[in-house]
Design an enzyme around this catalytic site. Structure first.
Site, PDB file in Angstrom:
ATOM      1  N   GLU A   7       0.879  -1.179   0.000  1.00 51.91           N
ATOM      2  CA  GLU A   7       0.000   0.000   0.000  1.00 51.91           C
ATOM      3  C   GLU A   7       0.908   1.217   0.000  1.00 51.91           C
ATOM      4  OE1 GLU A   7      -3.254  -0.075  -0.133  1.00 51.91           O
ATOM      5  OE2 GLU A   7      -3.590  -2.197   0.207  1.00 51.91           O
ATOM      6  N   CYS A  12      -2.365   9.045   2.450  1.00 52.93           N
ATOM      7  CA  CYS A  12      -2.022   8.476   1.150  1.00 52.93           C
ATOM      8  C   CYS A  12      -3.050   8.913   0.115  1.00 52.93           C
ATOM      9  CB  CYS A  12      -1.981   6.962   1.245  1.00 52.93           C
ATOM     10  SG  CYS A  12      -3.425   6.279   2.057  1.00 52.93           S
TER      11      CYS A  12
HETATM   12  P1  NAD Z   1       8.219   4.604   4.985  1.00 53.67           P
HETATM   13  O1  NAD Z   1       8.273   3.821   3.724  1.00 53.67           O
HETATM   14  O2  NAD Z   1       9.359   5.482   5.307  1.00 53.67           O
HETATM   15  O3  NAD Z   1       8.044   3.622   6.233  1.00 53.67           O
HETATM   16  C1  NAD Z   1       6.979   2.705   6.350  1.00 53.67           C
HETATM   17  C2  NAD Z   1       7.394   1.566   7.260  1.00 53.67           C
HETATM   18  O4  NAD Z   1       8.432   0.832   6.620  1.00 53.67           O
HETATM   19  C3  NAD Z   1       7.969   1.997   8.602  1.00 53.67           C
HETATM   20  O5  NAD Z   1       7.556   1.102   9.600  1.00 53.67           O
HETATM   21  C4  NAD Z   1       9.472   1.899   8.364  1.00 53.67           C
HETATM   22  O6  NAD Z   1      10.196   1.712   9.568  1.00 53.67           O
HETATM   23  C5  NAD Z   1       9.533   0.662   7.491  1.00 53.67           C
HETATM   24  N1  NAD Z   1      10.745   0.514   6.667  1.00 53.67           N
HETATM   25  C6  NAD Z   1      11.623   1.462   6.279  1.00 53.67           C
HETATM   26  N2  NAD Z   1      12.609   0.893   5.526  1.00 53.67           N
HETATM   27  C7  NAD Z   1      12.314  -0.429   5.431  1.00 53.67           C
HETATM   28  C8  NAD Z   1      12.918  -1.542   4.755  1.00 53.67           C
HETATM   29  N3  NAD Z   1      14.023  -1.409   4.037  1.00 53.67           N
HETATM   30  N4  NAD Z   1      12.323  -2.747   4.867  1.00 53.67           N
HETATM   31  C9  NAD Z   1      11.184  -2.912   5.551  1.00 53.67           C
HETATM   32  N5  NAD Z   1      10.574  -1.900   6.218  1.00 53.67           N
HETATM   33  C10 NAD Z   1      11.122  -0.673   6.144  1.00 53.67           C
HETATM   34  O7  NAD Z   1       6.853   5.421   4.916  1.00 53.67           O
HETATM   35  P2  NAD Z   1       6.253   6.450   5.960  1.00 53.67           P
HETATM   36  O8  NAD Z   1       6.976   7.749   5.877  1.00 53.67           O
HETATM   37  O9  NAD Z   1       6.132   5.794   7.297  1.00 53.67           O
HETATM   38  O10 NAD Z   1       4.762   6.610   5.402  1.00 53.67           O
HETATM   39  C11 NAD Z   1       4.392   7.507   4.410  1.00 53.67           C
HETATM   40  C12 NAD Z   1       4.088   6.797   3.113  1.00 53.67           C
HETATM   41  O11 NAD Z   1       3.112   5.787   3.332  1.00 53.67           O
HETATM   42  C13 NAD Z   1       3.483   7.718   2.075  1.00 53.67           C
HETATM   43  O12 NAD Z   1       4.075   7.475   0.831  1.00 53.67           O
HETATM   44  C14 NAD Z   1       2.017   7.311   2.050  1.00 53.67           C
HETATM   45  O13 NAD Z   1       1.342   7.592   0.863  1.00 53.67           O
HETATM   46  C15 NAD Z   1       2.114   5.859   2.315  1.00 53.67           C
HETATM   47  N6  NAD Z   1       0.823   5.353   2.797  1.00 53.67           N
HETATM   48  C16 NAD Z   1       0.070   4.572   1.965  1.00 53.67           C
HETATM   49  C17 NAD Z   1      -1.170   4.125   2.372  1.00 53.67           C
HETATM   50  C18 NAD Z   1      -2.039   3.285   1.477  1.00 53.67           C
HETATM   51  O14 NAD Z   1      -3.016   2.741   1.955  1.00 53.67           O
HETATM   52  N7  NAD Z   1      -1.722   3.155   0.206  1.00 53.67           N
HETATM   53  C19 NAD Z   1      -1.653   4.457   3.628  1.00 53.67           C
HETATM   54  C20 NAD Z   1      -0.866   5.259   4.441  1.00 53.67           C
HETATM   55  C21 NAD Z   1       0.384   5.694   4.028  1.00 53.67           C
END
Ligand code: NAD
Length: 477
Positions: A245, A279
């Site tokens: 997502e 998002c």
């Molecule tokens: P992010 O990708 O920085 O982090 C998300 C999660 O992934 C965190 O728990 C982080 O610690 C973890 N993570 C980071 N690097 C990783 C790796 N290499 N392997 C596995 N896990 C890892 O995102 P964010 O800043 O927390 O969230 C914002 C983003 O999320 C925006 O792009 C937003 O659009 C998206 N989002 C999407 C939805 C949806 O339903 N499509 C919903 C909410 C947020």
């Protein structure tokens, strides 16, 4: 100030193998609100081992047993909803009003929708003589973003429990207060040991360890596109099933003859709520060129009514989650100015007149750009802040083309005086979800994106089915 020094493995709160701590910052004040431990790869291995062991029995739990656990989770959530809301505000600075509307009840609605969905799903069916069985996929790694701290965890955990999977949750560090509250709730509902595990820590370290782990069968990830791609690469070696997502750049199409003041208010809400950290934020507003100037003025009026400030008080808009996020949004606001969009309201810097004690909070001026075009950075890239980009269009066909001219395909919005016309436009959008003339969302309806917005669907039946394997047994019976 809270100290979270334990992770949750095999039914117990335990210290990580080599504890390491990081401060949590209250985004509303800039002050330290707690500290949290960071686990490492060894802790991930222990959590996965516990989940794998627990799967042997939990995979046989009946539908009724799974529903009973989910009901217990829902009851606990209901009891502790006030604390959940407080935790969300500590984490991301969400205002009380928005917690009442979404962050509080949204989590409960997610659990209840998984219960209803599981009641509906037939786990054994027949295709002619062939028996079709839906079985839990195995150990599910659930990796969450911070922007819906309560809902994202309840959506993922409730779907996994409904499917009969065992879980290793890795919440976002910026959502720690809420994540620990959720784990405390799950600790009270008498799940068999090892069914639910939670590791805390840095994404790059424990996230990679989880998504590369050979005993993880499914990864459900919500977050940024870059990390989503990394996870897909990690998961490829062991051919794991994935749910991704990711981000969005949703278009809010205003059809001709709309009620300008009313629709402008909706357009502002759809991009500014949760400080724009959604998002599905309606970050591109597509408006007939003939009403563009009047529409952006109506948006400005709506923005000027928004109170930015203390999220524990009566603010409509709180801070954004972190200094890093604040800086990213400043960069995009400056890029909008540099690329020649009209700055209608807002701009760089912090809002004036922040209440005393909140000057160090990461507040953004809610910003509207007018007369933008779809090639500008503010129209193409996800800003994740309270910044609206208004793009004028000539015909409705042009509006649909502009809306679809995006690498993303998460959601869309169509508002207009004629519901049927709005529905016809909605059908032409290349997105996984469309809001037509209202902003509500059914928690049991599928959620997910086209194109770079992701793979798979969450919520309701669709979210559970992602975590089920399908077995066919052919026999003479
Ligand atoms: P992010 O990708 O920085 O982090 C998300 C999660 O992934 C965190 O728990 C982080 O610690 C973890 N993570 C980071 N690097 C990783 C790796 N290499 N392997 C596995 N896990 C890892 O995102 P964010 O800043 O927390 O969230 C914002 C983003 O999320 C925006 O792009 C937003 O659009 C998206 N989002 C999407 C939805 C949806 O339903 N499509 C919903 C909410 C947020």
């Amino acid at each position: 100030m809270k100290t979270y020094d334990k992770i949750y493995i095999n039914g117990e709160w335990v210290s990580p193998v080599t504890p390491d701590f990081v401060n949590l910052i209250n985004p509303a004040t800039g002050k330290v609100s707690g500290k949290v431990v960071r686990a490492n790869e060894k802790d991930v291995s222990l959590a996965v081992k516990a989940a794998k062991e627990a799967f042997k029995n939990f995979s046989n739990a009946t539908k009724e047993e799974r529903i009973a656990y989910l009901r217990a989770f829902a009851n606990e959530y209901q009891k502790q909803m006030e604390e959940v809301k407080q935790a969300v505000t500590m984490d991301i600075g969400s205002p009380k009003s928005f917690n009442e509307m979404l962050h509080g009840p949204g989590g409960l609605a997610a659990i209840n929708s998984s219960i209803e969905a599981l009641e509906e799903i037939e786990l054994e069916t027949k295709h002619g003589k062939t028996l079709i069985i839906r079985e839990p996929i195995g150990v599910a790694a659930l990796i969450a973003a911070w922007n819906w701290p309560s809902m994202m965890i309840t959506v993922k955990v409730s779907a996994a429990l409904a499917a009969g999977c065992t879980i290793v949750l890795k919440p976002a560090e910026l959502g720690t207060h809420t994540a620990v509250k959720m784990a405390e709730m799950l600790d009270t509902i008498n799940l068999p040991k090892g069914v639910f595990n939670m590791v805390l820590g840095s994404g790059s370290k424990i996230g990679n360890a989880l998504t590369q782990h050979p005993d993880v069968d499914f990864v459900s990830f919500t977050g940024s596109e870059g990390v989503g791609i990394q996870i897909a690469e990690n998961a490829a070696d062991t051919v794991k099933k994935l749910g991704l997502e990711l981000g969005g750049k949703s278009a809010f199409i205003v059809l001709p003859d709309s009620d300008i003041s009313q629709v402008a208010q909706m357009a502002v809400m759809a991009v500014m709520l949760n400080s724009g950290q959604m998002c599905a934020a309606a970050s591109r507003t597509l408006v007939p060129a003939s009403i563009h100037d009047e529409f952006v003025q109506a948006m400005k009026t709506a923005v000027n009514h928004l109170k930015v400030g203390d999220p524990f008080g009566d603010a409509d808009i709180g801070p954004v989650v972190s200094q890093k996020q604040w800086e990213t949004i400043q960069y995009y606001i400056q890029s909008g100015i540099d690329e020649g969009a009209d700055l209608v309201v807002g701009g760089t810097g912090k809002p004036e007149n922040l209440p005393e004690g909140f000057e160090q909070g990461t507040y953004i001026k809610p910003t509207v750009f007018g007369n933008a075009n779809n090639q500008m950075k503010i129209a193409r890239e996800e800003i994740f802040g309270p910044v609206a980009t208004v793009i004028p269009y000539k015909t409705v066909d042009d509006a649909i083309e502009i809306a679809n001219d995006s690498p993303y395909g998460l959601s869309g919005y169509v508002f207009g005086p004629n519901n049927q016309e709005a529905l016809d436009v909605a059908k032409q959008l290349r997105t996984g979800f469309v809001f037509v003339n209202q902003l509500e969302m059914d928690p049991g309806a599928p959620w997910g994106g086209y194109k770079t917005s992701g793979i798979g669907r969450e919520n309701g039946i669709w979210g559970i089915e992602e975590m089920l394997e399908i077995k066919a047994i052919s026999s003479n019976e």
